[in-house]
Structures are given as C-alpha cells and as structure tokens.
Design an enzyme around this catalytic site. Structure first.
Site, PDB file in Angstrom:
ATOM      1  N   CYS A   4      -3.383  11.155   1.653  1.00 42.63           N
ATOM      2  CA  CYS A   4      -2.566   9.841   1.646  1.00 42.63           C
ATOM      3  C   CYS A   4      -1.223  10.163   1.036  1.00 42.63           C
ATOM      4  O   CYS A   4      -0.369   9.610   1.678  1.00 42.63           O
ATOM      5  CB  CYS A   4      -3.277   8.904   0.562  1.00 42.63           C
ATOM      6  SG  CYS A   4      -4.843   8.380   1.474  1.00 42.63           S
TER       7      CYS A   4
ATOM      8  N   LYS B  45       0.776  -1.343  -0.128  1.00 47.37           N
ATOM      9  CA  LYS B  45      -0.041   0.105   0.019  1.00 47.37           C
ATOM     10  C   LYS B  45       0.892   1.523  -0.006  1.00 47.37           C
ATOM     11  O   LYS B  45       0.990   2.189  -0.722  1.00 47.37           O
ATOM     12  CB  LYS B  45      -0.934   0.099   1.374  1.00 47.37           C
ATOM     13  CG  LYS B  45      -1.826   1.075   1.343  1.00 47.37           C
ATOM     14  CD  LYS B  45      -2.757   1.437   0.056  1.00 47.37           C
ATOM     15  CE  LYS B  45      -3.320   2.713   0.175  1.00 47.37           C
ATOM     16  NZ  LYS B  45      -4.207   2.972  -1.011  1.00 47.37           N
TER      17      LYS B  45
HETATM   18  P1  NAD Z   1     -10.826   9.756   8.297  1.00 48.19           P
HETATM   19  O1  NAD Z   1     -10.241  10.624   9.119  1.00 48.19           O
HETATM   20  O2  NAD Z   1     -11.884  10.160   7.126  1.00 48.19           O
HETATM   21  O3  NAD Z   1     -11.885   8.521   8.978  1.00 48.19           O
HETATM   22  C1  NAD Z   1     -11.342   7.940  10.213  1.00 48.19           C
HETATM   23  C2  NAD Z   1     -12.369   7.910  11.252  1.00 48.19           C
HETATM   24  O4  NAD Z   1     -11.850   7.015  12.524  1.00 48.19           O
HETATM   25  C3  NAD Z   1     -12.658   9.405  11.835  1.00 48.19           C
HETATM   26  O5  NAD Z   1     -14.207   9.665  11.635  1.00 48.19           O
HETATM   27  C4  NAD Z   1     -12.360   9.211  13.409  1.00 48.19           C
HETATM   28  O6  NAD Z   1     -13.466   9.672  14.318  1.00 48.19           O
HETATM   29  C5  NAD Z   1     -12.482   7.597  13.589  1.00 48.19           C
HETATM   30  N1  NAD Z   1     -11.744   7.182  14.584  1.00 48.19           N
HETATM   31  C6  NAD Z   1     -10.520   7.302  15.249  1.00 48.19           C
HETATM   32  N2  NAD Z   1     -10.293   6.445  16.262  1.00 48.19           N
HETATM   33  C7  NAD Z   1     -11.226   5.848  16.508  1.00 48.19           C
HETATM   34  C8  NAD Z   1     -11.499   4.872  17.417  1.00 48.19           C
HETATM   35  N3  NAD Z   1     -10.930   4.526  18.557  1.00 48.19           N
HETATM   36  N4  NAD Z   1     -12.942   4.552  17.586  1.00 48.19           N
HETATM   37  C9  NAD Z   1     -13.784   4.686  16.518  1.00 48.19           C
HETATM   38  N5  NAD Z   1     -13.473   5.626  15.727  1.00 48.19           N
HETATM   39  C10 NAD Z   1     -12.425   6.228  15.673  1.00 48.19           C
HETATM   40  O7  NAD Z   1      -9.845   8.794   7.627  1.00 48.19           O
HETATM   41  P2  NAD Z   1      -9.774   8.195   6.117  1.00 48.19           P
HETATM   42  O8  NAD Z   1      -9.730   9.002   5.004  1.00 48.19           O
HETATM   43  O9  NAD Z   1     -11.172   7.256   6.109  1.00 48.19           O
HETATM   44  O10 NAD Z   1      -8.494   7.103   6.196  1.00 48.19           O
HETATM   45  C11 NAD Z   1      -8.648   5.889   6.961  1.00 48.19           C
HETATM   46  C12 NAD Z   1      -7.434   5.138   6.642  1.00 48.19           C
HETATM   47  O11 NAD Z   1      -7.644   4.744   5.424  1.00 48.19           O
HETATM   48  C13 NAD Z   1      -6.289   5.765   6.608  1.00 48.19           C
HETATM   49  O12 NAD Z   1      -5.095   4.965   7.106  1.00 48.19           O
HETATM   50  C14 NAD Z   1      -5.925   6.216   5.303  1.00 48.19           C
HETATM   51  O13 NAD Z   1      -4.527   6.462   5.006  1.00 48.19           O
HETATM   52  C15 NAD Z   1      -6.562   4.957   4.605  1.00 48.19           C
HETATM   53  N6  NAD Z   1      -6.757   5.358   3.256  1.00 48.19           N
HETATM   54  C16 NAD Z   1      -7.624   6.409   3.040  1.00 48.19           C
HETATM   55  C17 NAD Z   1      -7.813   6.664   1.573  1.00 48.19           C
HETATM   56  C18 NAD Z   1      -8.613   7.853   1.137  1.00 48.19           C
HETATM   57  O14 NAD Z   1      -8.789   8.228   0.112  1.00 48.19           O
HETATM   58  N7  NAD Z   1      -8.939   8.947   2.166  1.00 48.19           N
HETATM   59  C19 NAD Z   1      -7.675   5.764   0.614  1.00 48.19           C
HETATM   60  C20 NAD Z   1      -6.993   4.613   1.205  1.00 48.19           C
HETATM   61  C21 NAD Z   1      -6.539   4.317   2.510  1.00 48.19           C
HETATM   62  C1  UDX Z   2      -4.609   8.274  -3.806  1.00 47.45           C
HETATM   63  C2  UDX Z   2      -4.538   6.872  -4.414  1.00 47.45           C
HETATM   64  O1  UDX Z   2      -4.754   7.289  -5.806  1.00 47.45           O
HETATM   65  C3  UDX Z   2      -5.382   5.760  -4.047  1.00 47.45           C
HETATM   66  O2  UDX Z   2      -4.926   4.684  -4.625  1.00 47.45           O
HETATM   67  C4  UDX Z   2      -5.140   5.532  -2.449  1.00 47.45           C
HETATM   68  O3  UDX Z   2      -6.086   4.635  -2.124  1.00 47.45           O
HETATM   69  C5  UDX Z   2      -5.271   6.886  -1.774  1.00 47.45           C
HETATM   70  O4  UDX Z   2      -4.543   7.888  -2.337  1.00 47.45           O
HETATM   71  P1  UDX Z   2      -6.670  10.171  -3.810  1.00 47.45           P
HETATM   72  O5  UDX Z   2      -5.610  10.797  -2.924  1.00 47.45           O
HETATM   73  O6  UDX Z   2      -7.818  10.161  -3.394  1.00 47.45           O
HETATM   74  O7  UDX Z   2      -6.139   8.773  -4.005  1.00 47.45           O
HETATM   75  O8  UDX Z   2      -6.549  10.739  -5.388  1.00 47.45           O
HETATM   76  P2  UDX Z   2      -5.693  10.552  -6.462  1.00 47.45           P
HETATM   77  O9  UDX Z   2      -6.460  10.638  -7.868  1.00 47.45           O
HETATM   78  O10 UDX Z   2      -4.720   9.746  -6.408  1.00 47.45           O
HETATM   79  O11 UDX Z   2      -4.919  12.079  -6.481  1.00 47.45           O
HETATM   80  C6  UDX Z   2      -4.027  12.328  -5.742  1.00 47.45           C
HETATM   81  C7  UDX Z   2      -3.474  13.965  -5.792  1.00 47.45           C
HETATM   82  O12 UDX Z   2      -2.757  13.770  -7.162  1.00 47.45           O
HETATM   83  C8  UDX Z   2      -4.509  14.920  -6.231  1.00 47.45           C
HETATM   84  O13 UDX Z   2      -4.558  16.066  -5.941  1.00 47.45           O
HETATM   85  C9  UDX Z   2      -4.588  14.831  -7.714  1.00 47.45           C
HETATM   86  O14 UDX Z   2      -5.169  16.066  -8.288  1.00 47.45           O
HETATM   87  C10 UDX Z   2      -3.127  14.870  -7.900  1.00 47.45           C
HETATM   88  N1  UDX Z   2      -2.701  14.355  -9.233  1.00 47.45           N
HETATM   89  C11 UDX Z   2      -3.340  13.236  -9.799  1.00 47.45           C
HETATM   90  C12 UDX Z   2      -2.220  15.281 -10.287  1.00 47.45           C
HETATM   91  O15 UDX Z   2      -1.776  16.120 -10.019  1.00 47.45           O
HETATM   92  N2  UDX Z   2      -1.926  14.685 -11.553  1.00 47.45           N
HETATM   93  C13 UDX Z   2      -2.135  13.284 -11.936  1.00 47.45           C
HETATM   94  O16 UDX Z   2      -1.964  12.980 -13.105  1.00 47.45           O
HETATM   95  C14 UDX Z   2      -3.302  12.495 -11.031  1.00 47.45           C
END
Ligand code: NAD
Ligand code: UDX
Length: 462
Positions: free
Chosen positions: A267, A211
């Site tokens: 991320c 990841k």
């Molecule tokens: P987020 O901040 O949107 O959500 C996390 C939630 O967890 C919050 O609402 C918080 O209140 C809750 N929380 C924290 N501690 C808790 C506890 N002890 N009990 C119950 N609830 C609790 O975060 P997210 O964007 O959903 O990301 C979550 C994870 O997934 C991170 O590790 C992130 O790196 C990963 N991830 C995020 C994305 C993305 O696009 N946002 C994509 C892939 C992976």
């Molecule tokens: C990223 C990863 O793509 C996803 O697989 C992972 O699970 C979470 O992190 P996200 O951050 O939601 O997803 O969006 P992504 O489409 O990857 O874009 C990330 C940033 O890069 C944005 O600000 C986007 O505008 C920028 N970007 C992306 C560029 O500037 N140019 C590109 O060609 C692609």
C-alpha cells in the site's frame, strides 16, 4: 440481505469473513477469478496468513460465508456488491510507475452493469484515486437491464498482521456517499459490532481522498524517523531513544516511530505515488514533490542498509554467505509485496554475496518469484546475469540456525517474535568470525549479543 465481494485477496477475504461472522443473517459470497485462491479459501490452508483468521473463517464458512469463482451469479444475486480488487501501480503507458492501474476496477464495474437488474449498492473497498466513483457511476449507468445503482466509498484501514483485531475494533469505519439511504444500509451492517460513533460518513470524494492521505501520513512518519536514523548513526544519538523522547509529546504520539530497514507492503509506496500523480495532474507540482520525497527517503534507507553491510564487511561480500532472517514486509503476515528484504537481497547478490533466507511464512517459490520481479525492468526484460545470480546465489533454509551456519553475517529483515528467542551462542559458534549482525529492525538485544562476541550494527545506532 445478500452481499457479494469481488476480490478474495488480503482485504476481501478477511473483511468479508468478519462481516459474515458478525452478521449471521447476511449471506456473504466472496468471488475471484483466481481458482487457486478460491480453493485455498475453501481449504484448511488459507491463502492469507493472519493471526486469528482461521477461527473467524471456520465459524462463518458454510453457514453464511461462501468463496466461489461464479462471479456473475454472485453479483446478480446480491443487494450490495463490494469491489475489493487490486489497484497496483501502472507499469506501462501514461503515468507508468505512478498512477494506479484501474483496469480491474473498470472491468468489475462493467461486469456489474452487465449482469445486474433491480437496485444495487456498489461499494468501493479498494483504495482508489479521488473521483474514481465518477467513472464507476458512469459505467454503471450504461446497464442495459434497467438496473439502478448507488455508489459508496468505504476504504479499508486494516493493517496486515493485525487484520482480525483491526476489523474487530477499528479506530473508525469511513463511508462516503451521496444517497443517505444507501449510507444507512452500509452503516447498519457495521453497526452490528462497531459503535455508531466510530462510523464516520462523508461525501464520496473526501472518503476516497482520506484513504490515500492516511497512508501518506503513516508512511511519512516512518520516513521521518528513518531520516533521523541516518543522522543518529553519524552523531552517536540513538534513534530508539529519540523516538521515545519525541513520542511522549502527546501532539506527536508514540506509534509508528520505529526506525527500520524501510517500509514495505502493497500500500504505502503505491498509494503515495498515486497521490503524487494526482497532484501533478491537478498542476500541484510542489505538493507532488513534497510527498514523493517520502518514497525517495525509503529507497535511500534500503540502499543505505546494503551499503552499510558491504562497507562494514571490509568492502566486499563477494562469495560470502549472508543469512537473511525474515522476508515478509512485517511480522505476522505471509505477504512479501514491496518488502525491503527483496531489494536488500537483490543488491547483495549483485555484489556476489550468497544469501540464505529463512522466513517462517514465506515459501521458496515466492522468494524466487519476487527476486525475479525485482530484477525485471518495465519492458519485462531480465538479464542472464541476474537470472544466474538468483539461481546460484540464493538459497532458502528451514530455520535461522540452518541459514546462519557458516555465514559471515546475519541480516534481520522482519521483526518476527521467534527471532528473539534463539540460542545465539549456538548461532555464534556456527558462524565465520568476525560474526556480524545487521539488525534492520532493532529487534535483538544488543548487549546480550555483544557479550557473546557478535559485532552488531543496528538502525540509527552508531
Ligand atoms: P490482492 O491482490 O490480495 O487481491 C485482489 C484480488 O482481486 C485478487 O485475488 C485478484 O485475482 C482479484 N481480481 C482482480 N480482478 C478481478 C475481477 N475482475 N473479478 C474477480 N476478481 C478479481 O489485493 P489486496 O491486498 O486485497 O488489495 C485490494 C485493494 O484493497 C487494493 O486497492 C488495496 O490498495 C486496498 N487495500 C489493501 C490493504 C492491504 O493491507 N493489503 C489494506 C487496505 C486497502
Ligand atoms: C498499511 C496501513 O497501516 C493500513 O492502515 C492500510 O490499510 C494498508 O497499509 P500495512 O502495509 O499492512 O498497512 O502495514 P503497516 O503496519 O502500516 O506497515 C507498513 C510498513 O511500514 C511495514 O514494512 C512496517 O514494517 C513499516 N513500519 C511501520 C516501520 O518501519 N516502522 C513503523 O513504526 C511502522
């Protein structure tokens, strides 16, 4: 089968809604400590904006999908528990500014250990440093109730703005684990709608590391094309033409080559810094320095954009109104975490510009909170000057027309489709002359705008 997911955020909410939609026989409960967030998941105004998400939630909510703050109860009842809590960059102590803060993960593991009995499968859905499962397993093994656990790693690859599509048809699902029985149980959940050959299984550590590696590679591509954009601006080459030329090489491929004002999102930066910290921890200094450069290049790209605005506008933006179109870190999301717009706006107000921001999905409160955070140092201090600039030099407009009225310049920060469909003649007539456009997404039609009279500056174009 009963599933519980701890963390109702951008990942937990959409992911569990999709599992519940596709598997009506599984009871899915998503829990969070944040009452406001849970209330929003139970309302018609979901806390996460994603195209198509409303329909998915509506289909499953009340049938086999529940959002609740009763964390203990949901854990105790579940056969499988996903941990999907936030893992932000540490802001204090050892590894501050780099390492992932695993406090919330550890708290979840302790809570699961405390309230569980019988056998449960615990699934790491959050993005974690490699070997975190070792710590999770040790904590779980301290359960006083004789409960037993299998730990799996199942990182999420969805991108915001396309989450529903990504969850419906993922390139792959990755499951890392030690117990074949536990791996098979999770495979069976996904296999309800995803072809088996797209479900990859590995050992725990490969899954955890994949990841971080995937995000590092993706971010590296954006930083690579952004580095070339600077050279394009200096030489007369056009970065979109270069991207097309290299992207047709099947070894390189066309995706993720869009030059921009800099990548944002919760991320990329966090995960690369985490990778850098891990490499340093294992004594791999050269490897750490290699990946850190991806983040440095992104900082340079954001800084370069602000400098270009100031230099082009006769070396001063003081008391000039600049319309900011878009504040989210990419289109089709309401998420602003690490959005380049935050840093551009902060640096512009520090130059004493007056910024007027419009984003179709981001509220004024969120804009002011993120700017305040960006002006706050690691000790939690913010200067009186920055506070005053955020209060007096930042305003929020209901649309791009209002934002641009009387402005000296427009800066495009997010590639919202609606920004391409505006009446640019009306906008031009309402602006100060010369009317500058700084297109941080290479979104707008340069010829059309130049014909109207705009002076347009785009990324990677001289
Ligand atoms: P987020 O901040 O949107 O959500 C996390 C939630 O967890 C919050 O609402 C918080 O209140 C809750 N929380 C924290 N501690 C808790 C506890 N002890 N009990 C119950 N609830 C609790 O975060 P997210 O964007 O959903 O990301 C979550 C994870 O997934 C991170 O590790 C992130 O790196 C990963 N991830 C995020 C994305 C993305 O696009 N946002 C994509 C892939 C992976
Ligand atoms: C990223 C990863 O793509 C996803 O697989 C992972 O699970 C979470 O992190 P996200 O951050 O939601 O997803 O969006 P992504 O489409 O990857 O874009 C990330 C940033 O890069 C944005 O600000 C986007 O505008 C920028 N970007 C992306 C560029 O500037 N140019 C590109 O060609 C692609």
């Amino acid at each position: 089968m009963k599933i519980c997911c701890i963390g109702a955020g951008y990942v937990g909410g959409p992911t569990m809604a999709m599992i519940a939609k596709q598997c009506p026989d599984i009871q899915v409960t998503v829990v969070d400590l944040n009452q406001t967030r849970i209330d929003a998941w139970n309302s018609d105004d979901l806390p996460v904006y994603e195209p198509g998400l409303d329909e998915v939630v509506q289909e499953a909510r009340g049938r086999n999908l529940t959002f609740s703050t009763k964390v203990d109860e949901a854990i105790a009842a579940a056969d499988m528990i996903f941990i999907s809590v936030n893992t932000p960059t540490k802001t204090f102590g050892m590894g501050a500014g780099r390492a992932a803060n695993l406090e919330f993960i550890e708290k979840c593991a302790r809570q699961i250990a405390r309230v569980s009995s019988g056998h449960k499968i615990v699934v790491e859905k959050s993005t974690l440093p490699v070997r975190t499962a070792e710590a999770v397993k040790r904590i779980l093994s301290s359960s006083g109730n004789g409960a037993t656990f299998d730990v799996l790693s199942n990182p999420e690859f969805l991108a915001e703005g396309t989450a529903v599509e990504d969850l419906l048809k993922p390139d792959r699902v990755l499951i890392g684990g030690e117990s074949q029985e536990a791996i098979d149980k999770l495979c069976d959940v996904y296999a309800k709608w995803i072809p088996r050959d797209r479900i990859l299984t590995t050992n725990l550590w490969s899954s955890e590391l994949s990841k971080l590696t995937a995000n590092a590679f993706l971010a590296q591509r954006v930083s690579s094309i952004n580095a070339i954009s600077a050279l394009c601006e200096a030489t007369g080459a056009d970065v979109d033409e270069v991207a097309r030329a290299i992207g047709t090489d099947s070894r390189i491929g066309p995706k993720f080559l869009k030059a921009s004002v800099g990548f944002g999102g919760s991320c990329f930066q966090k995960d690369i810094l985490n990778l850098v910290y891990l490499c340093e921890h294992f004594g791999l200094r050269e490897v750490a320095a290699y990946w850190e450069q991806v983040v440095s290049m992104n900082d340079y790209q954001k800084q370069r954009f602000t400098e270009r605005i100031v230099k082009t506008m006769f070396n001063t933006v003081s008391d000039k109104k600049i319309a900011i179109w878009g504040y989210a870190f990419k289109k089709d999301t309401n998420d602003t975490r690490e959005s380049a717009a935050i840093y551009i706006c902060r640096d512009l107000i520090r130059e004493r510009a007056r910024v007027v921001i419009h984003d179709p999905r981001v509220s004024e409160g969120q804009i002011r909170a993120t700017l305040t955070e960006a002006c706050t140092d690691m000790q939690g201090n913010i200067s009186d000057l920055d506070k005053r600039l955020i209060a007096e030099n930042v305003s929020v407009a209901k649309d791009c027309y209002e934002a641009s009225k009387g402005a000296h310049a427009v800066a495009v920060m997010t590639e919202w489709d609606a920004f391409k469909e505006l009446d640019f003649t009306q906008i031009y007539d309402s602006m100060q002359q010369p009317a500058f456009v700084f297109d941080g997404r290479n979104l707008l039609d340069r010829c059309q705008l130049e014909k109207i009279g705009f002076e347009i500056h785009a990324i990677g174009k001289s």
